[in-house]
Write a protein that holds these residues in place. Structure first.
Motif, PDB file in Angstrom:
ATOM      1  N   GLY A   9     164.422 180.535 -81.575  1.00 11.44           N
ATOM      2  CA  GLY A   9     165.878 180.520 -81.619  1.00 11.44           C
ATOM      3  C   GLY A   9     166.449 179.218 -81.084  1.00 11.44           C
ATOM      4  N   VAL A  10     165.851 178.714 -80.015  1.00  9.71           N
ATOM      5  CA  VAL A  10     166.280 177.433 -79.446  1.00  9.71           C
ATOM      6  C   VAL A  10     166.077 176.312 -80.460  1.00  9.71           C
ATOM      7  N   VAL A  11     164.940 176.338 -81.141  1.00 10.68           N
ATOM      8  CA  VAL A  11     164.650 175.314 -82.152  1.00 10.68           C
ATOM      9  C   VAL A  11     165.637 175.408 -83.313  1.00 10.68           C
ATOM     10  N   ALA A  12     165.877 176.638 -83.767  1.00 11.43           N
ATOM     11  CA  ALA A  12     166.789 176.828 -84.890  1.00 11.43           C
ATOM     12  C   ALA A  12     168.203 176.368 -84.545  1.00 11.43           C
ATOM     13  N   ARG A  13     168.623 176.630 -83.317  1.00 13.02           N
ATOM     14  CA  ARG A  13     169.992 176.302 -82.923  1.00 13.02           C
ATOM     15  C   ARG A  13     170.145 174.831 -82.568  1.00 13.02           C
ATOM     16  N   GLY A  14     169.175 174.293 -81.816  1.00 16.43           N
ATOM     17  CA  GLY A  14     169.330 172.943 -81.300  1.00 16.43           C
ATOM     18  C   GLY A  14     168.562 171.869 -82.037  1.00 16.43           C
ATOM     19  N   LYS A  15     167.689 172.288 -82.956  1.00 14.45           N
ATOM     20  CA  LYS A  15     166.875 171.337 -83.736  1.00 14.45           C
ATOM     21  C   LYS A  15     166.051 170.402 -82.839  1.00 14.45           C
ATOM     22  N   ALA A  16     165.671 170.884 -81.666  1.00 13.44           N
ATOM     23  CA  ALA A  16     164.936 170.046 -80.717  1.00 13.44           C
ATOM     24  C   ALA A  16     163.455 170.016 -81.036  1.00 13.44           C
ATOM     25  N   GLU A  17     162.837 168.912 -80.686  1.00 13.13           N
ATOM     26  CA  GLU A  17     161.394 168.734 -80.819  1.00 13.13           C
ATOM     27  C   GLU A  17     160.848 168.238 -79.486  1.00 13.13           C
ATOM     28  N   ALA A  18     159.530 168.246 -79.378  1.00 10.71           N
ATOM     29  CA  ALA A  18     158.892 167.733 -78.170  1.00 10.71           C
ATOM     30  C   ALA A  18     159.300 166.275 -77.956  1.00 10.71           C
ATOM     31  N   GLY A  19     159.639 165.964 -76.713  1.00 14.29           N
ATOM     32  CA  GLY A  19     159.990 164.590 -76.378  1.00 14.29           C
ATOM     33  C   GLY A  19     161.459 164.254 -76.522  1.00 14.29           C
ATOM     34  N   ASP A  20     162.293 165.249 -76.927  1.00 13.86           N
ATOM     35  CA  ASP A  20     163.727 164.984 -77.070  1.00 13.86           C
ATOM     36  C   ASP A  20     164.469 165.030 -75.737  1.00 13.86           C
ATOM     37  N   LYS A  21     163.782 165.462 -74.673  1.00 10.95           N
ATOM     38  CA  LYS A  21     164.382 165.606 -73.337  1.00 10.95           C
ATOM     39  C   LYS A  21     165.387 166.750 -73.337  1.00 10.95           C
ATOM     40  N   THR A  22     164.890 167.939 -73.656  1.00 13.97           N
ATOM     41  CA  THR A  22     165.724 169.148 -73.664  1.00 13.97           C
ATOM     42  C   THR A  22     164.944 170.294 -73.051  1.00 13.97           C
ATOM     43  N   MET A  23     165.562 171.473 -73.036  1.00 17.16           N
ATOM     44  CA  MET A  23     164.889 172.674 -72.543  1.00 17.16           C
ATOM     45  C   MET A  23     163.608 172.964 -73.327  1.00 17.16           C
ATOM     46  N   TYR A  24     163.547 172.504 -74.577  1.00 17.61           N
ATOM     47  CA  TYR A  24     162.347 172.711 -75.395  1.00 17.61           C
ATOM     48  C   TYR A  24     161.106 172.149 -74.707  1.00 17.61           C
ATOM     49  N   ASP A  25     161.258 171.028 -74.011  1.00 16.97           N
ATOM     50  CA  ASP A  25     160.102 170.360 -73.417  1.00 16.97           C
ATOM     51  C   ASP A  25     159.466 171.166 -72.294  1.00 16.97           C
ATOM     52  N   ALA A  26     160.183 172.120 -71.731  1.00 16.95           N
ATOM     53  CA  ALA A  26     159.599 173.037 -70.749  1.00 16.95           C
ATOM     54  C   ALA A  26     159.248 174.377 -71.377  1.00 16.95           C
ATOM     55  N   LEU A  27     160.091 174.862 -72.285  1.00 21.26           N
ATOM     56  CA  LEU A  27     159.890 176.194 -72.845  1.00 21.26           C
ATOM     57  C   LEU A  27     158.705 176.253 -73.805  1.00 21.26           C
ATOM     58  N   ALA A  28     158.584 175.260 -74.664  1.00 26.35           N
ATOM     59  CA  ALA A  28     157.496 175.287 -75.653  1.00 26.35           C
ATOM     60  C   ALA A  28     156.110 175.279 -75.005  1.00 26.35           C
ATOM     61  N   PRO A  29     155.831 174.405 -74.046  1.00 22.43           N
ATOM     62  CA  PRO A  29     154.524 174.436 -73.396  1.00 22.43           C
ATOM     63  C   PRO A  29     154.277 175.750 -72.662  1.00 22.43           C
ATOM     64  N   ALA A  30     155.341 176.331 -72.094  1.00 22.35           N
ATOM     65  CA  ALA A  30     155.196 177.597 -71.374  1.00 22.35           C
ATOM     66  C   ALA A  30     154.802 178.730 -72.321  1.00 22.35           C
ATOM     67  N   VAL A  31     155.462 178.785 -73.468  1.00 20.81           N
ATOM     68  CA  VAL A  31     155.152 179.830 -74.454  1.00 20.81           C
ATOM     69  C   VAL A  31     153.725 179.656 -74.978  1.00 20.81           C
ATOM     70  N   ASP A  32     153.350 178.420 -75.270  1.00 19.99           N
ATOM     71  CA  ASP A  32     151.978 178.161 -75.721  1.00 19.99           C
ATOM     72  C   ASP A  32     150.963 178.545 -74.646  1.00 19.99           C
ATOM     73  N   ALA A  33     151.273 178.219 -73.390  1.00 19.64           N
ATOM     74  CA  ALA A  33     150.364 178.536 -72.293  1.00 19.64           C
ATOM     75  C   ALA A  33     150.238 180.041 -72.102  1.00 19.64           C
ATOM     76  N   LEU A  34     151.337 180.758 -72.263  1.00 22.07           N
ATOM     77  CA  LEU A  34     151.303 182.223 -72.136  1.00 22.07           C
ATOM     78  C   LEU A  34     150.406 182.823 -73.211  1.00 22.07           C
ATOM     79  N   ASP A  35     150.585 182.381 -74.439  1.00 20.59           N
ATOM     80  CA  ASP A  35     149.734 182.879 -75.527  1.00 20.59           C
ATOM     81  C   ASP A  35     148.262 182.582 -75.253  1.00 20.59           C
ATOM     82  N   GLY A  36     147.982 181.352 -74.815  1.00 25.05           N
ATOM     83  CA  GLY A  36     146.602 180.960 -74.558  1.00 25.05           C
ATOM     84  C   GLY A  36     145.981 181.749 -73.425  1.00 25.05           C
ATOM     85  N   ALA A  37     146.755 181.974 -72.361  1.00 24.77           N
ATOM     86  CA  ALA A  37     146.239 182.709 -71.203  1.00 24.77           C
ATOM     87  C   ALA A  37     145.953 184.168 -71.555  1.00 24.77           C
ATOM     88  N   LEU A  38     146.848 184.774 -72.317  1.00 23.85           N
ATOM     89  CA  LEU A  38     146.619 186.164 -72.734  1.00 23.85           C
ATOM     90  C   LEU A  38     145.410 186.264 -73.659  1.00 23.85           C
TER      91      LEU A  38
END
Length: 213
Positions: free
Chosen positions: A118-147
């Motif tokens: 939803g954040v991506v769809a609304r804000g069109k952010a990508e890695a390295g744009d200096k937005t909330m995406y840069d913290a949220l995306a790695p966290a979501v990936d890490a959660l999936d990997g850890a589980l």
């Protein structure tokens, strides 16, 4: 906590996020004063105060209900970019939760990823744009990997928080490419992104409340 996230647990997560935002309000605004409108902490605190009032008054009955009410309130009460971004994230989470009475660990991870989408769809952010995406995306990936590696939900959430913190800190040297901060060009480097900071609080709240295993 047995790894199942029900309505009460999700409500507690949102409440803890609100508490952290209130505690860090001045810090978030200070960060935003360097590269934005100096209102991120104030706006988020106002929005979360309204969310907590709604949840206290209306007693949601399903996980999706908690997330939907949170999202709708943030969209209507928070100014700037934060309201639409956080609001859309929670509304997408609500849709992903569906009609379930409770979410298992993979289900919660799916809900969180829907929020990221939803954040991506609304804000069109990508890695390295200096937005909330840069913290949220790695966290979501890490959660999936850890589980996937067999970690219980609490441990996996703590792994996700570590990834969010590293992503947040990595925004400091970045030159902003989105939002108000992008107007500053090279001058935006050297400052921690406030959105990446607040979304790390969201993950920290989840680890605190849902991480009891």
């Amino acid at each position: 906590m047995d790894g199942t996230v029900d309505t009460v647990a999700l409500t507690s997560w949102v409440r803890e996020f609100g508490r952290l935002v209130a505690a860090e309000k001045e810090r978030l605004t200070e960060l935003d004063s360097a590269i934005g409108d100096a209102d991120h902490g104030v706006n988020m605190d106002r929005g979360m105060t309204a969310v907590l009032a709604v949840l206290a008054g209306e007693a949601p009955t399903t996980p999706a209900d908690v997330l939907k009410r949170t999202g709708m309130t943030l969209v209507s009460k928070v100014g700037g970019a934060s309201g639409p971004l956080y609001g859309t994230a929670f509304l997408r989470m609500a849709a992903a939760a569906g009609g379930a009475d409770a979410l298992d660990a993979p289900g919660f991870a799916k809900v969180l990823r829907a929020g990221l989408d939803g954040v991506v769809a609304r804000g069109k952010a990508e890695a390295g744009d200096k937005t909330m995406y840069d913290a949220l995306a790695p966290a979501v990936d890490a959660l999936d990997g850890a589980l996937a590696a067999g970690q219980p939900l609490g441990e996996a959430l703590r792994t996700a928080v570590g990834a969010a913190e590293r992503g947040r800190d990595a925004t400091i040297p970045m030159v902003a490419r989105k939002g108000r901060a992008s107007y500053l060009g090279e001058r935006s480097a050297g400052h921690q992104d406030p959105g990446a900071t607040s979304v790390t609080l969201l993950l920290s709240a989840a680890a605190t409340v849902l991480g009891g295993d």
